[in-house]
Design a protein around this motif. Sequence first.
Motif, PDB file in Angstrom:
ATOM      1  N   UNK A 211       0.830  -1.206   0.000  1.00  0.00           N
ATOM      2  CA  UNK A 211       0.000   0.000   0.000  1.00  0.00           C
ATOM      3  C   UNK A 211       0.864   1.256   0.000  1.00  0.00           C
ATOM      4  N   UNK A 212       1.990   1.215   0.714  1.00  0.00           N
ATOM      5  CA  UNK A 212       2.919   2.346   0.705  1.00  0.00           C
ATOM      6  C   UNK A 212       3.399   2.650  -0.712  1.00  0.00           C
ATOM      7  N   UNK A 213       3.746   1.607  -1.456  1.00  0.00           N
ATOM      8  CA  UNK A 213       4.245   1.815  -2.815  1.00  0.00           C
ATOM      9  C   UNK A 213       3.146   2.391  -3.704  1.00  0.00           C
ATOM     10  N   UNK A 214       1.928   1.885  -3.569  1.00  0.00           N
ATOM     11  CA  UNK A 214       0.810   2.424  -4.349  1.00  0.00           C
ATOM     12  C   UNK A 214       0.600   3.895  -4.010  1.00  0.00           C
ATOM     13  N   UNK A 215       0.621   4.215  -2.719  1.00  0.00           N
ATOM     14  CA  UNK A 215       0.475   5.604  -2.307  1.00  0.00           C
ATOM     15  C   UNK A 215       1.589   6.484  -2.836  1.00  0.00           C
ATOM     16  N   UNK A 216       2.807   5.954  -2.843  1.00  0.00           N
ATOM     17  CA  UNK A 216       3.940   6.698  -3.395  1.00  0.00           C
ATOM     18  C   UNK A 216       3.740   6.988  -4.869  1.00  0.00           C
TER      19      UNK A 216
END
Length: 482
Positions: A211-216
Amino acid sequence: MIFSWLGTGDYDVAREVLQRGVAAVFLIAFLSAADQFPALLGEHGLLPVPRFLQLAYARKQPTVFRWHYSDRMLRLIAWAGVAVSASLVAGLPQRIEPWLTTVLFLLLWLAYLSIVNVGQTFYGFGWESLLCEAGFTVAWLGSSTTATPLTTLFLTRWLVFRLEFGAGMIKMRGGPEWRDLTALYYHHETQPMPGPLSRQAHLLPKWFHRSEVVGNHFAQLVCPFFLFAPQPIASIAAAVMIVTQLWLIVTGNFAWLNWITVVLLFSGISDGVWHTVTPSWAWPVAAHTASTGGIPLWYAVPVLLASALLVYLSWWPTRNLLARRQLMNASFNRWHLVNAYGAFGSVTKRRDEIVIEGTDDPAGQSGWRAYEFHGKPGDPARVPRWFAPYHLRLDWLMWFLALGAEGGGWFDMLLVRLLQADRPTLRLLRVDPFAGRPPAFVRARVYRYRFAPRAEKRETGLVWIREDRGLLVPPVGARAAR
């Protein structure tokens, strides 16, 4: 004559944050130079500037040091930069005519540019160019006696666009871990300088890391375009990007990169949105009396000329954004204006650390004790600390060295200075195990580090678990160093 079309009264809070925030980063950067530059790059530093200035390349750089360098001169410039920056953080020049604010920011830009252009590998970071460009750009925001120039606001957003979108594209064109959403499985553990919450972030479940990568990707590849949308859309986009930057601040130590990005993102937040979501005490004092009377001709002309220059220089970084072989953290001119940015096109999967040890055993057979750095991991039981926005330059280069980067002579000289018990060099370290006395020998070992899982930490009390990977530099004594 008044250029009413050039100015706006809707971004007075943004102007206050931009000017004071960028000045605060300059203050930290000059403090860092006064504290670290002589030991790293001074007359008797690891990479002495006087020797660097003998190169033809160095003599072509715009720097006041091309005619003369001394540690005393460096300190005078650095402390003068601290004083000027502090006055701008306090908002004092901004209460007078706009020319004064502009001149002071341009002086900060030129002074720091002079330092960066002789800083060699110790100043080879993207946020050095970012600070130079930000300082030049916000110099043209005027003061509380004028409206805020729209062209300067637009160009500040353009700077943020290149910073964020460039970083996003570097990732998409880089390692597959950014495309398969696994990059954050490793990053919190292997980033250059972890912070006190990096281990907790690393131990979060993998679905959260994805999810962090998607948000990034959303923050860096989508939101930058909406900075140029009407309000309140631009403010919402800026707020989303600020949240992502705050997460990076909490979980890492990236000098002032994330801090100045947050400051620059305020160029997208209008006074109307700011006043709606915050109490009145959060509004900068100077912004309570918004000036909407336009911009006088004598100031509008240089603002437009500076804006035209930045637009002209934008051709090269724009082309770079679209290039298949995109450059990361590149300057296309010697003045560090309108640069290309980006970071972590690929993520390191394992963390190796170089640990320097010394012994006072005349035979060099036993009694090895480690030198400890302020920021980089060493003692496995020590929780990483927060240092950002302060920049620990030697610690960062030790991380690159462990990745296989060339030492460029500075690491060999570091070992020599430790053998000499050089006081300025020892001041760069957290622990000198010999209390100022020269050791008989020094050596460098490589260890592989990983964060201790919760159960292992409860059992051992260690934050890091490390594995000895062997010698990088065998024992060397003072005679061999000479």
